[in-house]
Write a protein that holds these residues in place. Structure first.
Motif, PDB file in Angstrom:
ATOM      1  N   ASN A  18       1.048  -1.141   0.291  1.00  0.00           N
ATOM      2  CA  ASN A  18       0.153   0.084   0.313  1.00  0.00           C
ATOM      3  C   ASN A  18       1.069   1.336  -0.306  1.00  0.00           C
ATOM      4  O   ASN A  18       0.636   2.201   0.508  1.00  0.00           O
ATOM      5  N   GLU A  19       1.843   1.642  -0.656  1.00  0.00           N
ATOM      6  CA  GLU A  19       2.269   2.624  -1.269  1.00  0.00           C
ATOM      7  C   GLU A  19       2.559   3.093  -2.157  1.00  0.00           C
ATOM      8  O   GLU A  19       1.820   2.640  -2.843  1.00  0.00           O
ATOM      9  N   ALA A  20       1.949   4.561  -0.783  1.00  0.00           N
ATOM     10  CA  ALA A  20       1.483   5.848  -2.119  1.00  0.00           C
ATOM     11  C   ALA A  20       2.596   6.415  -3.288  1.00  0.00           C
ATOM     12  O   ALA A  20       3.829   5.947  -2.765  1.00  0.00           O
ATOM     13  N   MET A  21       2.370   6.516  -4.175  1.00  0.00           N
ATOM     14  CA  MET A  21       2.312   6.994  -4.773  1.00  0.00           C
ATOM     15  C   MET A  21       2.050   7.740  -6.259  1.00  0.00           C
ATOM     16  O   MET A  21       0.374   8.910  -5.756  1.00  0.00           O
ATOM     17  N   LEU A  22       2.352   9.566  -7.284  1.00  0.00           N
ATOM     18  CA  LEU A  22       1.636   9.800  -7.836  1.00  0.00           C
ATOM     19  C   LEU A  22       0.665   8.846  -8.896  1.00  0.00           C
ATOM     20  O   LEU A  22       1.023   8.596  -9.681  1.00  0.00           O
ATOM     21  N   GLU A  23      -0.759   9.835  -9.257  1.00  0.00           N
ATOM     22  CA  GLU A  23      -1.682   9.406 -10.097  1.00  0.00           C
ATOM     23  C   GLU A  23      -1.649  10.531 -11.252  1.00  0.00           C
ATOM     24  O   GLU A  23      -1.652  11.658 -10.726  1.00  0.00           O
ATOM     25  N   ALA A  24      -1.270  10.033 -12.144  1.00  0.00           N
ATOM     26  CA  ALA A  24      -1.498  11.150 -13.229  1.00  0.00           C
ATOM     27  C   ALA A  24      -2.981  10.912 -14.108  1.00  0.00           C
ATOM     28  O   ALA A  24      -2.848   9.972 -14.862  1.00  0.00           O
ATOM     29  N   THR A  25      -3.260  12.114 -14.853  1.00  0.00           N
ATOM     30  CA  THR A  25      -4.301  11.958 -15.131  1.00  0.00           C
ATOM     31  C   THR A  25      -4.145  12.812 -16.638  1.00  0.00           C
ATOM     32  O   THR A  25      -3.942  14.320 -16.442  1.00  0.00           O
ATOM     33  N   LEU A  26      -4.668  12.313 -17.607  1.00  0.00           N
ATOM     34  CA  LEU A  26      -4.249  13.254 -18.852  1.00  0.00           C
ATOM     35  C   LEU A  26      -3.282  13.613 -19.563  1.00  0.00           C
ATOM     36  O   LEU A  26      -2.454  12.911 -20.455  1.00  0.00           O
ATOM     37  N   LEU A  27      -2.917  14.327 -18.674  1.00  0.00           N
ATOM     38  CA  LEU A  27      -1.313  15.423 -19.646  1.00  0.00           C
ATOM     39  C   LEU A  27      -0.433  15.339 -18.416  1.00  0.00           C
ATOM     40  O   LEU A  27      -0.954  15.458 -17.247  1.00  0.00           O
ATOM     41  N   GLY A  28       0.409  13.888 -18.115  1.00  0.00           N
ATOM     42  CA  GLY A  28       1.023  14.277 -16.519  1.00  0.00           C
ATOM     43  C   GLY A  28       2.549  14.758 -16.183  1.00  0.00           C
ATOM     44  O   GLY A  28       2.262  15.623 -17.221  1.00  0.00           O
ATOM     45  N   PRO A  29       2.610  14.716 -15.606  1.00  0.00           N
ATOM     46  CA  PRO A  29       4.254  15.912 -14.623  1.00  0.00           C
ATOM     47  C   PRO A  29       5.222  16.098 -15.102  1.00  0.00           C
ATOM     48  O   PRO A  29       5.408  14.759 -16.265  1.00  0.00           O
ATOM     49  N   GLU A  30       6.407  16.883 -14.873  1.00  0.00           N
ATOM     50  CA  GLU A  30       7.656  16.795 -15.042  1.00  0.00           C
ATOM     51  C   GLU A  30       8.087  16.685 -13.708  1.00  0.00           C
ATOM     52  O   GLU A  30       7.753  18.080 -12.973  1.00  0.00           O
ATOM     53  N   VAL A  31       9.371  15.928 -13.520  1.00  0.00           N
ATOM     54  CA  VAL A  31       9.486  15.870 -12.305  1.00  0.00           C
ATOM     55  C   VAL A  31      11.027  15.469 -11.856  1.00  0.00           C
ATOM     56  O   VAL A  31      11.701  14.766 -13.213  1.00  0.00           O
ATOM     57  N   GLU A  32      11.285  16.514 -10.889  1.00  0.00           N
ATOM     58  CA  GLU A  32      12.749  16.071 -11.035  1.00  0.00           C
ATOM     59  C   GLU A  32      13.853  15.497 -10.089  1.00  0.00           C
ATOM     60  O   GLU A  32      12.911  15.646  -8.949  1.00  0.00           O
ATOM     61  N   PHE A  33      14.434  14.915 -10.158  1.00  0.00           N
ATOM     62  CA  PHE A  33      15.009  14.039  -8.925  1.00  0.00           C
ATOM     63  C   PHE A  33      15.870  14.315  -7.758  1.00  0.00           C
ATOM     64  O   PHE A  33      16.975  15.110  -8.752  1.00  0.00           O
ATOM     65  N   THR A  34      15.929  15.288  -7.281  1.00  0.00           N
ATOM     66  CA  THR A  34      16.682  15.858  -5.652  1.00  0.00           C
ATOM     67  C   THR A  34      17.982  14.297  -4.878  1.00  0.00           C
ATOM     68  O   THR A  34      18.285  15.152  -4.295  1.00  0.00           O
ATOM     69  N   GLY A  35      17.055  13.479  -5.887  1.00  0.00           N
ATOM     70  CA  GLY A  35      18.434  12.290  -4.985  1.00  0.00           C
ATOM     71  C   GLY A  35      17.717  11.576  -6.475  1.00  0.00           C
ATOM     72  O   GLY A  35      16.864  10.599  -6.555  1.00  0.00           O
TER      73      GLY A  35
END
Lengths: 240, 317
Positions: B51-68
């Protein structure tokens, strides 16, 4: 108890319906059943929602079979004990029944044949039992509205109703604690924040409490609203 | 802080787990992921807790930068993901370095993508869940969708995952001309006419634009009622099919209300809710009636498949 039925609601829930009407007596059975359900602690039962005249029980069909669950629920019903009501706690909720807070007042006037003043008088003239909370966090389904105010819901629900709106849906009345879509006829609005995450208890009333609406003017509405914004307003509570 | 920084939130990206259970009786709906299947697969591929939480993206996805640095996986809809400008596939584990940028674009197959990180995301649990409740403005990141500038830390990044070649599976194809969705009739079916029920099961319905995580509004043959659709409000279940007076069905989804005052024709079966979550505005649905027993057996098969996947991965660890 022979009139009670266990009904299937999808593949992971059953509904136990006590009657198809709103009455304090039926609601007391609901409360008693819910209490017994908690005590029984049936394996595979995940949670339950008590309503006016039914309890919906959510279960995991891969843990408890439909047949076994029904037998357990049947046993609860056979041993049901209904207790009489205890003392009343009444919350006073100020409501402005004037424009622009009453967009459906004219629909209710046309449907009921009553004038605005009579509607306000009938709506605010009694204490309503909170039969259940649902639809939204803290949305109180209130019993005991005067029959003369009955008006059907909107044929096509609104996509946004503002928090604090007070409405009539069929034979029921209530308050929207949050902005939400909905199909009730709106006849007023309270400045009180029914749901406020800043409070220790975001919803201050419970099923079984009573609500009394008190008509206020627009000026008073703005005044109370200011106090609500700063968190200094408290609804009047009386016990009897 | 090792985690992610949102450069662009996309159309609607929220933090979700399976949902918030136990408070429906006070009106708190569960929320949680729309597509539980893609959610479970993502966590299984990463070896995360179930049950680990995650991102749910809808129709148009996000842009994500890894800080680690961390391992991640994308399941559900194909949003043409690019890691540092290079296209990457879904349903397999990728490693991002510190400073890497992951960009999801428009969904071209399905409508909801799940972006999971090894070890999970560090947001506080509200009433036992990390799920974002948009209507009730709680859970996830301050009860709202993600926006540019938001930062979320990893709980415990897992940098070395063994047998990466086995942590993959074939993506699902959500490109369908018509979606077949199974339904169990409910106990309020008698509010509707025989013709109305017949229309529901024999003619196609189109998902309307104003459908969201709360409900799918459908256009098609009206499901006519006998006298009224107003009931004494009672509890709703996931996938419940409400019919307002205009006869146009509304399917209640993850952010549904806990109770409602419109009669319910029935409910979409649990096994098909994840599939329905990948259908979007404009898609056509056909409903098929099944018994409760068939619905529960379909759910059993789904859960078995998932267990099989988990075993296939874990056998090699």
């Amino acid at each position: 108890m022979e009139e009670i039925s266990i009904l299937t609601a999808g593949d992971s829930a059953v509904t136990i319906e006590f009657a198809d009407k709103i009455s304090p007596d039926i609601n007391r059975k609901v409360a008693a059943f819910a209490k017994a359900l908690v005590r029984e602690n049936i394996r595979g039962v995940l949670e339950y929602v008590p309503t006016f005249r039914s309890v919906t029980v959510f279960y995991d069909p891969l843990i408890v079979s439909y047949g076994k669950l029904c037998r357990s629920l049947q046993r609860i019903m056979e041993n049901l004990e209904v207790t009489s009501a205890e003392k009343k706690r009444i919350y006073t909720i100020p409501v402005c029944y004037e424009e622009p807070f009453a967009p459906d007042m004219h629909t209710v006037m046309a449907h009921t044949g009553l004038d605005r003043e009579s509607i306000i008088k009938l709506h605010s003239g009694r204490d309503y039992l909170i039969y259940m909370l649902g639809f939204l966090p803290g949305f109180p389904y209130l019993g005991g509205m005067d029959e003369r105010l009955e008006t059907p819901r909107l044929a096509s629900p609104r996509t946004k109703i503002e928090a604090g709106s007070v409405g009539i849906g069929g034979s029921q009345t209530g308050i929207y604690p949050l902005d939400s879509p909905g199909g009730w006829q709106l006849i007023g609005k309270t400045p009180v924040r029914i749901y406020d995450e800043r409070r220790k208890d975001p919803i201050f009333y419970r099923a079984g409490d009573y609500i009394r609406f008190v008509p206020i003017g627009e000026e008073k509405y703005r005044e109370i609203r200011k106090q609500c914004d700063t968190g200094t307003y408290r609804c009047e509570v009386t016990e009897s | 802080m090792d985690g992610i920084k949102i450069k662009n939130g996309g159309a609607l990206t929220t933090i979700q787990d399976k949902g918030r259970y136990g408070a429906q009786q006070t009106g708190f709906g569960p929320c949680g992921v729309m597509d539980e299947k893609s959610f479970h697969i993502a966590n299984a591929l990463l070896g995360n807790k179930e049950n680990e939480a995650m991102l749910e993206a809808t129709l148009l996805g996000p842009e994500v930068e890894f800080t680690g640095e961390n391992n991640f996986v994308i399941t559900g809809a194909d949003m043409g993901a690019m890691l540092d400008g290079v296209p990457i596939e879904g349903y397999r584990v990728w490693k991002a370095e510190k400073g890497s940028v992951l960009k999801l674009r428009f969904a071209k197959n399905g409508v909801r993508a799940y972006l999971a990180f090894a070890g999970g995301l560090d947001v506080p649990e509200v009433m036992g869940s990390k799920s974002t409740g948009l209507k009730i403005k709680m859970g996830g990141l301050n009860g709202r969708k993600l926006e540019a500038g938001d930062e979320i830390a990893f709980v415990r990044p897992a940098l070395k995952l063994s047998h990466l070649e086995r942590r993959r599976m074939t993506p699902f194809d959500y490109q369908k001309k018509e979606w077949n969705i199974r339904v169990v009739l409910g106990f309020q079916k008698d509010y509707f006419t025989g013709e109305g029920i017949n229309a529901f099961f024999t003619t196609p319905y189109t998902i309307l634009q104003d459908s969201d995580r709360m409900g799918y509004r459908l256009e098609g043959e009206p499901v006519t009622c006998r006298k009224t659709v107003d009931i004494i409000s009672d509890a709703t279940v996931p996938g419940a099919i409400q019919i307002p007076a205009n006869g146009k069905p509304i399917i209640l989804m993850a952010d549904r209300q806990t109770t409602g005052g419109y009669a319910k024709l029935g409910a979409v079966i649990s096994a098909d809710l994840p599939l329905l979550a990948q259908a979007g505005p404009g898609n056509k649905i056909r409903f098929e009636q099944v018994s409760v027993e068939e619905a529960q057996s379909a759910l059993r098969i789904e859960r078995k498949e998932l267990k099989k996947l988990e075993r296939r991965i874990n056998r090699w660890l």
